[in-house]
Design a protein around this motif. Structure first.
Motif, PDB file in Angstrom:
ATOM      1  N   GLY A 171      22.960  -5.812  55.054  1.00 42.90           N
ATOM      2  CA  GLY A 171      23.107  -5.866  53.444  1.00 42.90           C
ATOM      3  C   GLY A 171      24.645  -5.458  53.243  1.00 42.90           C
ATOM      4  O   GLY A 171      25.253  -6.206  52.203  1.00 42.90           O
ATOM      5  N   GLU A 172      25.353  -4.719  54.027  1.00 38.43           N
ATOM      6  CA  GLU A 172      26.681  -4.392  53.696  1.00 38.43           C
ATOM      7  C   GLU A 172      27.401  -5.628  53.785  1.00 38.43           C
ATOM      8  O   GLU A 172      28.292  -5.999  53.125  1.00 38.43           O
ATOM      9  N   ASN A 173      27.202  -6.420  54.872  1.00 42.38           N
ATOM     10  CA  ASN A 173      28.021  -7.697  55.012  1.00 42.38           C
ATOM     11  C   ASN A 173      27.584  -8.849  54.161  1.00 42.38           C
ATOM     12  O   ASN A 173      28.482  -9.613  53.776  1.00 42.38           O
ATOM     13  N   ILE A 174      26.278  -8.730  53.583  1.00 40.42           N
ATOM     14  CA  ILE A 174      25.898  -9.736  52.748  1.00 40.42           C
ATOM     15  C   ILE A 174      26.818  -9.538  51.354  1.00 40.42           C
ATOM     16  O   ILE A 174      27.326 -10.074  50.583  1.00 40.42           O
ATOM     17  N   GLY A 175      26.652  -8.097  50.884  1.00 41.04           N
ATOM     18  CA  GLY A 175      27.714  -7.824  49.696  1.00 41.04           C
ATOM     19  C   GLY A 175      29.263  -7.968  49.785  1.00 41.04           C
ATOM     20  O   GLY A 175      29.756  -8.541  48.925  1.00 41.04           O
ATOM     21  N   ALA A 176      29.573  -7.798  51.272  1.00 38.16           N
ATOM     22  CA  ALA A 176      31.106  -8.134  51.458  1.00 38.16           C
ATOM     23  C   ALA A 176      31.265  -9.617  51.292  1.00 38.16           C
ATOM     24  O   ALA A 176      32.511  -9.899  50.787  1.00 38.16           O
ATOM     25  N   ALA A 177      30.322 -10.305  51.740  1.00 35.28           N
ATOM     26  CA  ALA A 177      30.494 -11.889  51.559  1.00 35.28           C
ATOM     27  C   ALA A 177      30.334 -12.323  50.209  1.00 35.28           C
ATOM     28  O   ALA A 177      31.250 -13.236  49.815  1.00 35.28           O
ATOM     29  N   ALA A 178      29.718 -11.634  49.347  1.00 36.13           N
ATOM     30  CA  ALA A 178      29.611 -11.959  48.031  1.00 36.13           C
ATOM     31  C   ALA A 178      31.038 -11.656  47.278  1.00 36.13           C
ATOM     32  O   ALA A 178      31.709 -12.323  46.422  1.00 36.13           O
TER      33      ALA A 178
END
Length: 248
Positions: free
Chosen positions: A18-25
């Motif tokens: 989830g952290e990477n998805i948020g960072a991608a956003a």
């Protein structure tokens, strides 16, 4: 809803953390992109860790398209890019991020929809995913350490999109309550220094005086001076003269 501005869709394929998805956003929104699609996230959706990492870009997660399969995610795309760092033994155009986003801008301007695929963190896109793409984006990374973090890859591609779709100034100067000096300002400064240095006997010996004056004048012309700079330099010289007249 995502904005109506023309832009590609960024598709996160089976993202794991989830952290990477948020960072991608967050990386997308840094460059004005807000069309995210998420394919079968490993830890389900919504993901609290994604929201925490997205910071001010949480809206992208709220409005992201969530689908179960990659074909669903790209069903409305006219052209699909796959990002990958390793050779796939497939006959496809392979482009740098810069060229890929230039082509994306051209296709979007033509009314086409473009999707960019980003693979999961551990191993990237599978060959079956890449087979759905029309072209590959390959980042010229260190071959001895080719793995890019998901958000880093998104950031890099988003940056190139910004460069391709908008006028990006290569260099600017922030002017702080001043403006560039014009030729009249420069000439007045040169004349002031010439006169005072002549009085001080700087232009010696005589046969070199003209060359020294020309060198000094050229020095002023080469410098990118502002009006504030010229006032300061005038002031410095006046103060030095006053100091001399007081006997040092």
């Amino acid at each position: 809803m995502p904005t109506d501005r023309p832009q590609p869709d960024f598709v996160l394929v089976r993202p794991q953390m989830g952290e990477n998805i948020g960072a991608a956003a967050r990386a997308m929104w840094n460059f004005g992109l807000d069309r995210m699609r998420i394919v079968a996230p490993r830890d389900g959706w919504p993901n609290p860790a994604a929201g925490a990492m997205a910071s001010g870009a949480g809206r992208l997660l709220d409005e992201a398209m969530l689908v179960d399969t990659l074909p669903e995610a790209v069903s409305d795309a006219h052209f699909v890019f796959a990002t990958t760092a390793r050779s796939r033994d497939m006959t496809k155009p392979v482009m740098s991020p810069e060229r890929a986003m230039q082509l994306t801008a051209e296709k979007i301007a033509d009314g086409q929809r473009v999707a960019v695929l980003f693979g999961p963190e551990r191993a990237g896109l599978e060959n079956a995913d890449v087979a759905l793409a029309n072209a590959i984006i390959s980042v010229p990374v260190n071959p001895e350490f080719a793995s890019l973090n998901l958000a880093q890859c998104v950031l890099l591609t988003a940056y190139e999109w910004r460069r391709a779709s908008e006028e990006v100034q290569a260099e600017t100067v922030e002017m702080s309550d001043t403006e560039w000096a014009n030729q009249r300002d420069i000439e007045a400064l040169a004349a002031h220094y010439d006169a005072r240095m002549d009085e001080a006997g700087f232009f010696f010996p005589e046969h070199k005086a003209e060359s020294m004056r020309q060198t000094l004048r050229n020095f002023w012309s080469r410098m990118p001076l502002t009006t504030a700079d010229t006032r300061l330099l005038h002031g410095i010289l006046r103060q030095m003269v006053r100091w001399k007249d007081r006997g040092g």
